[in-house]
Design an enzyme around this catalytic site. Structure first.
Site, PDB file in Angstrom:
ATOM      1  CD  GLU A  85      -3.002  -1.158   0.488  1.00  0.00           C
ATOM      2  OE1 GLU A  85      -3.263  -0.097  -0.102  1.00  0.00           O
ATOM      3  OE2 GLU A  85      -3.688  -2.180   0.361  1.00  0.00           O
ATOM      4  CB  CYS A 111      -1.844   7.176   0.990  1.00  0.00           C
ATOM      5  SG  CYS A 111      -3.292   6.462   1.766  1.00  0.00           S
TER       6      CYS A 111
END
Ligand code: NAD
Length: 513
Positions: free
Chosen positions: A267, A301
């Site tokens: 991720e 993110c």
């Protein structure tokens, strides 16, 4: 909620100012003698020192985790779910303190700190239901009187490596699922937010102890990526490493775990864009852009890094956006009035400054911001959120800078907007604001966004736990949290059962003497 003092937060979460860095239940321990200073990103105040886990500590923790796996996997999945339900309850009880700790140690504003803990509670609830549904299909066999089916079995000890910006939720996304799947979890939190790791482990230790479960189902090692992190990723006893962080870190982890044919969930960084059409509700687009780019001080993110705006509405939209930027209240993240807290450290401020210098050199024009603020609380970590008009092809726009810098650009045709949108190496989150069904559907089709997350009339930042979370290209391809992400934490087995007594070979092969 009244502002919580450090003392109150520490007391509620069982934190001490001289902390040891390894635990699998029971006492914390460490033998490395290497101290990590944990400082508030807001004031620079020393919050605690952590003695980091060394090689011997790692071995001890890992052995216990392996032992616990043998017992834990034998417990029926719904009974494992019951434990995760209790973890969710314990998190509800500690929500205020843990949310405040996230703000104190990492610097996101309190409402976002509390939101992060809510996300942990939500994934626990989700995992409880999922624990009764770890199912595979029954399949039709080509052979007479045979049956085929698929089963899912526990995998082993799952390694979890987390980034500083979601210091508690990412761990919960992984562990709540890993635990119902029958795995044990070994966590290496970010060295920039280790106290969050200690607090979470303390919370679950209580639950495991109360239920008289073996120690090691949850384990933590605090230490540097280059030392303890490298030990974890190279460890053949760990079949799955779930790692959240920068693309640079992900490439290293992918290489090391791949070389031993282990599995990863990666991720990694995003470079998220929102397309704002001339057929959009501009009020909604404004609110989403504002939160997406300024929320969490640009340290998500999924933060909005690029706005691709139709030329007809560009000037009006930018004017309104700047007006909003001027009103951002920057300050102590624990003060409920604050909208934007500090960056994580001075290194992040340097990256912010470097990116602005590079953008200017590459033809960018600063429309707002581009300023490091005089330290209001003693630490040079506060900056103005920044808007820069620039071409998508500029080299700096192709990189993720983990700071509140928003690049804005114009488009004329929707196809051009899609091309600009996809023309970056990352592929995490994306959105379009448009009331045109044709534009919105095209964005969600194979012609549109190439990201793992694509939204219509919603910004790029923030996601619900019910969906699978993750992205494509340099974002790493991993998926965690909702939907069928649980499958990554188990091993799949195909079974064929002959109940008819006659031997039949597949594909009609004959083999008789
Ligand atoms: P980082 O890459 O510096 O560190 C992340 C973690 O990796 C830390 O725990 C670190 O100690 C560890 N690590 C580093 N090198 C390692 C190695 N060789 N072996 C094992 N572990 C190692 O990232 P950061 O600055 O903490 O976080 C910001 C980054 O994380 C941004 O790029 C952001 O986009 C990304 N992020 C991605 C997601 C997502 O779900 N896609 C979520 C949050 C953050």
């Amino acid at each position: 909620m009244a502002k919580m003092s450090k003392k109150k937060i520490f007391k509620a979460l069982g934190l001490v100012t001289k902390q040891k860095g390894a635990n699998y239940g029971g006492e914390w321990f460490a033998t490395s003698k290497q101290l990590l200073e944990v400082r508030s990103p807001t004031s620079g105040q020393l919050l605690a020192t952590v003695e980091q886990a060394g090689a011997r500590d790692y071995t001890r923790v890992m052995q216990q985790s392996q032992k616990a796996f043998v017992a834990w996997r034998a417990r029926p999945a719904p009974k494992r779910g019951e434990i995760v339900r209790q973890v969710g309850e314990a998190l509800r009880e500690k929500k205020d303190a843990l949310g405040a700790l996230v703000s104190l140690e990492m610097g996101k504003i309190l409402t976002e700190g509390l939101g992060e803990v809510q996300e942990m509670i939500d994934i626990c609830d989700f995992a409880v239901g999922q624990s009764r549904f770890l199912s595979g299909p029954t399949l039709q066999s080509e052979r007479p009187d045979h049956r085929m089916m698929e089963q899912w079995h526990p995998l082993g000890t799952v390694g979890v490596i987390s980034a500083f910006n979601f210091p508690v939720a990412v761990w919960a996304w992984n562990t709540a699922l890993a635990w119902i799947c029958g795995d044990t979890a070994l966590w290496k939190p970010s060295s920039k937010a280790p106290l969050c790791g200690v607090a979470c482990q303390n919370i679950v230790n209580e639950v495991f102890k109360r239920n008289k479960l073996p120690m090691g189902i949850s384990a933590v090692v605090i230490g540097r990526g280059s030392t303890i992190g490298e030990k974890l990723i190279g460890d053949k006893r760990i079949p799955l490493v779930s790692a959240t962080g920068s693309t640079r870190m992900g490439k290293r982890i992918g290489e090391v775990v791949g070389a031993r044919l282990g599995r990863t969930i990666l991720e990694l960084g995003g470079n998220n864009a929102l397309i704002i059409s001339d057929k959009a509700d501009l009020t909604g687009a404004l609110a989403s852009s504002f939160f997406g780019a300024v929320g969490t001080a640009g340290q998500r993110c999924t933060s909005t890094r690029r706005l691709i705006i139709h030329e007809k509405v560009y000037d009006t939209f930018i004017k309104k956006l700047i007006a909003n930027y001027k009103k951002v209240r920057i300050g102590d993240p624990l003060d409920p009035q604050t909208l934007m807290g500090p960056l994580i450290d001075e290194g992040a401020v340097k990256e912010y400054e470097n990116a602005i210098t590079a953008a200017k050199a590459q033809g960018g024009k600063v429309l707002y911001g581009a300023k490091v603020l005089t330290p209001p609380f003693g630490r040079r970590t506060f900056v103005l959120p920044t808007i820069i008009a620039i071409e998508n092809s500029a080299e700096i726009v192709q990189h993720e800078t983990f700071a509140p810098i928003l690049y804005v650009m114009k488009y004329r045709q929707i196809e051009e907007a899609f091309r600009l949108h996809n023309d970056v190496p990352q592929g995490l989150s994306s959105g379009i604001y448009s009331d045109s069904v044709a534009e919105a559907e095209a964005f969600l089709s194979y012609l549109g966004s190439d990201c793992g997350i694509a939204n219509v009339n919603i910004g790029t930042s923030g996601a619900e736990i019910g969906g699978a979370f993750g992205g494509e290209k340099e974002t790493g391809g991993g998926r965690e949290s909702g939907s069928d992400s649980w499958k990554a934490y188990m091993r799949r087995q195909t079974n064929t059962i002959n109940w008819g007594g006659q031997v039949h070979l597949a594909q009609g092969v004959e083999f008789q003497s």
